[in-house]
Structures are given as structure tokens and as C-alpha cells.
Enzyme design. Structure first.
Site, PDB file in Angstrom:
ATOM      1  N   TYR A   1      -4.251  24.769   9.618  1.00 40.90           N
ATOM      2  CA  TYR A   1      -5.044  25.083   8.437  1.00 40.90           C
ATOM      3  C   TYR A   1      -6.535  24.911   8.699  1.00 40.90           C
ATOM      4  CZ  TYR A   1      -0.632  24.663   5.861  1.00 40.90           C
ATOM      5  OH  TYR A   1       0.646  24.825   5.404  1.00 40.90           O
TER       6      TYR A   1
ATOM      7  N   LYS B   1       6.508  -8.720   5.196  1.00 45.21           N
ATOM      8  CA  LYS B   1       6.182  -7.890   4.033  1.00 45.21           C
ATOM      9  C   LYS B   1       6.086  -6.427   4.465  1.00 45.21           C
ATOM     10  CE  LYS B   1       1.180  -8.397   4.629  1.00 45.21           C
ATOM     11  NZ  LYS B   1      -0.099  -8.747   3.991  1.00 45.21           N
TER      12      LYS B   1
END
Length: 412
Positions: free
Chosen positions: A284, A54
Site C-alpha cells: 500500500y 502478566k
């Protein structure tokens, strides 16, 4: 060969712009996948192995991983969604295949038509039967019971009713109850008693089903940690996800200690470096400043590539040394502080050098577990979230000395 990450888009290396692909890549070692299947099969025997592919095989690529796993001895495949199962069928994979997580919009008719086994917790049964009537073909159903995880699966109180209804439809030729299954909640913490409680509940519902005349092909409960630590949970089939990819489900126990090999290596190159003075802010927020004259290296991977934004401090290996990421991880890039040793080279000594985020951990290299600790998550998430922007490159695509063969068939 290099493939884009999107499942099923298999272009040859010559068609895939290899120069771009090598700027950054997730290298998938298919021999590691095969090794892990063989290791798990030896532990689980005589139970069969379901390779859980999956989420695009936890980010490794569902189609190549499925083929490798089947070639190494897995006999079943497992996915969450019917759409994932249909993609495997479209690729020509014909092995037994179970999908277990549905909504009212799930395409049960397509699943029945493609011979996909369908997990059923209760509400799906009428839709599955309607699909079987439409396709004029009996559905293959695995009844799921909730033994304590609290997600999908019929409650123990509702189990008798679900079994009875399913058997009525089986008698009408509309379905076959192929399997009975449940899922464990805390098998990765072997000391906890809840696994024993779930196992006892599972045995009870199996007895109820047997009394109702159910004769399933497979009963399955064990996930990777239970497969490795609880042989009493193996029954007829074990569902192995994390272990297939060579990662350990246990805190404090490494892949190597379990005899597993991590299959994914995420790497790029240092795209820029420069000398900076003491006190230089980085990224940042300027939450990091250099402690002295230093060289900063720019790593062209960020949270758009699947690197957790929160994982400042995660290791990047350059020229045999692990450097922590400093400052805030951005969408496309992050920074490592190389220290003063490279300053005399004008800041360019490592430009273009390989930058390894994680791999198999050999020679002290960083691992998915290292990044999981930095991000406060688990190794499952680290590999699964590597985005399609990072091309997958497959190595060891065919076992040495073995002829190519169809998935699900024995190698010649």
C-alpha cells in the site's frame, strides 16, 4: 507440543491441527526460561525471585512459563490483574501470587478466596477488607508506595496514614500486611541518579512501617535491570519480567552479555515469491520500488499477528540471509526483496522456506531488538504484542532427568 496462544487452552498436538500451526508459530523454549530463572536467582541471592507472568507472560504463555519458572527456583509469581491470577489458580498453580493493578470493578472477593496477594495503593483497602469479611478469611496485602514513578502507589505524604489504617485492620484479623513494595522508573539507565533517590525514599517508608509495627514477609523494589545492576535494591524479593524471557533491559548490552537466553522465536514460511522488473511498487502506498530486476518474497505475518505496522525495514531471515521488509506492512502480510540472485530460479527457489522474524540471535539471526529498532519501540513490546493468531509451540517442556512435579514444589 503446540498450544493456541490463549492462556489455559492446552490441547495436545494431535488435537491442534499441527499442519496449520506450523504455517506460523511462536516457538517458546522453556529450557531458556529455566536457564534465565537460575541465572537471575544466582545474581539475586539471597533474595527470592518473583517471575512476572502478566500479559500472558509477555506473550509467551502464562501457565507453561509459570510452571517452568517455579520448577527452576522462582518462589513467587506476579501479574497485573486479578483475572490473570485467577487463571493461574484455575490451572492448579498454588505458589504465592501477587496482583497489583486494580479498578473498582476488580474481583477482590475472588482474590481473597483464592489466596491471591493483593497490591494496595490506598483506595483499595476498604474494598479488600469488605472482601475479607465476605469470605471470612483474612486478605494478604502488599502495601505499595510511589517513590517517584508517578503511577499507582500511595504518596510518601499519605504513607503513614495508609500503614496505620492497614495495621488497624490487621489487628482485627481482617488482613495481613505481607509485603511492602515500590517500582523503579529508570533502572534501565544505570547512570541516572533517580534510582538512588527512589531507593532512599523506599528505605524511609520501610522505617515508618517498622515503627508502626509492620513485619512484612517480603520487601520488594527491584525490577529486571535493578536485579542485574543494583544489588542494594534486592531486599527480600526481586520482581523479574523481561529478564525471565531472556531479553536485555539495557541499551547497548545484549542478552548474551547478561547471561540470558531469549525464549521466543517467531517464524513462518515464505508463502509466495515472484520475479518482478525494476521499478515494481510494493504494498500500500507504493512507498518502495525495486531498484532492478528482483524477486519478491511474501511473508504471511502482519500487524494482526503483532508485527508493528511501522516497522518497515525489520529483518526476516531466509536461508541464512537477513532481508529487510520493504513497503508498508499490512494486516496479514509483508514483503521482502530477495534481490536478483533468485531470479534465474524462476522466483520459486525460496517458496516454502522458513522465514525467521526473530529468535535468539545465533549465527547473526534477527532479534526482538532488531524489530524494536525498526519500530521505534522496545523489546518488551515486540514479544508482548505477538497476537493469539500466532500459535505458541513449546519445546523443552520438562527438564531432562527431572520428574514432573507440582509448581512450587522442588523437583525430585
Amino acid at each position: 507440543m503446540t498450544y493456541p496462544a490463549a492462556t489455559g487452552d492446552f490441547r495436545s498436538a494431535s488435537e491442534a491441527a499441527p499442519a496449520f500451526a506450523e504455517e506460523r508459530s511462536a516457538v517458546i523454549d522453556l529450557e531458556a526460561i529455566r536457564h534465565n530463572v537460575r541465572r537471575i536467582a544466582a545474581v539475586a541471592s539471597p533474595a527470592q525471585v518473583m517471575a512476572v507472568v502478566k500479559a500472558d507472560a509477555y506473550g509467551h504463555g502464562a501457565i507453561p512459563v509459570a510452571r517452568a519458572a517455579l520448577g527452576a527456583g522462582a518462589t513467587w509469581l506476579g501479574v497485573a490483574h486479578i483475572s490473570e491470577a485467577l487463571a493461574l489458580r484455575a490451572a492448579g498453580i498454588e505458589a504465592p501470587l501477587l496482583a497489583w493493578l486494580h479498578t473498582r470493578e476488580s474481583n477482590f472477593a475472588a482474590a481473597v478466596a483464592a489466596g491471591i496477594d493483593i497490591g494496595c495503593s490506598g483506595w483499595e483497602l476498604e474494598r479488600i477488607v469488605a472482601a475479607a469479611r465476605e469470605q471470612e478469611r483474612p486478605a494478604r496485602v502488599h502495601l505499595k508506595v510511589d517513590t517517584g514513578l508517578g503511577r499507582n502507589g500511595a504518596t510518601v505524604a499519605d504513607w503513614d496514614g495508609l500503614v496505620g489504617e492497614a495495621m488497624e485492620y490487621q489487628d482485627q484479623g481482617l488482613l495481613r500486611v505481607v509485603g511492602i513494595f515500590s517500582h523503579l522508573a529508570v533502572a534501565d539507565e544505570p547512570e541516572r541518579p533517580e534510582t538512588d533517590e527512589q531507593l532512599a525514599a523506599f528505605r524511609e517508608v520501610l522505617a515508618i512501617a517498622q515503627d508502626a509495627g509492620v513485619d512484612p514477609e517480603v520487601r520488594h523494589l527491584a525490577n529486571t535491570p535493578a536485579t542485574l545492576s543494583r544489588p542494594d535494591t534486592h531486599f527480600d524479593l526481586v520482581r523479574v519480567g523481561l529478564g525471565l524471557y531472556g531479553l536485555s533491559p539495557f541499551e547497548g548490552q545484549s542478552s548474551a552479555e547478561l547471561g540470558l537466553r531469549p525464549a521466543m522465536t517467531v517464524r513462518t514460511v515464505v508463502s509466495h515469491c515472484k520475479d518482478v522488473p525494476a521499478g515494481q511498487g510494493v504494498s500500500y502506498g507504493l512507498n518502495y520500488r525495486t531498484g532492478g530486476t528482483s524477486t519478491l518474497g511474501l511473508i504471511p505475518l502482519g500487524y494482526a499477528d503483532g508485527v508493528p505496522r511501522i516497522a518497515t525495514g525489520g529483518p526476516v531471515r531466509v536461508e541464512g540471509v537477513n532481508y529487510p521488509v520493504v513497503g508498508r506492512i499490512a494486516m496479514d502480510q509483508m514483503v521482502i526483496d530477495l534481490g536478483p540472485r533468485h531470479v534465474s530460479a524462476g522466483g520459486h527457489s525460496v517458496l516454502g522456506s522458513e522465514a525467521l522474524l526473530f529468535g535468539n540471535g545465533d549465527d547473526g539471526g534477527p532479534t526482538a531488538e532488531d524489530w524494536a529498532r525498526a519500530a521505534g519501540t522496545n523489546n518488551y513490546e515486540i514479544v508482548t504484542r505477538i497476537s493469539p493468531r500466532v500459535p505458541r509451540r513449546y519445546i523443552n517442556e520438562e527438564p531432562a532427568g527431572e520428574a514432573s512435579h507440582r509448581p512450587g514444589e522442588p523437583a525430585q
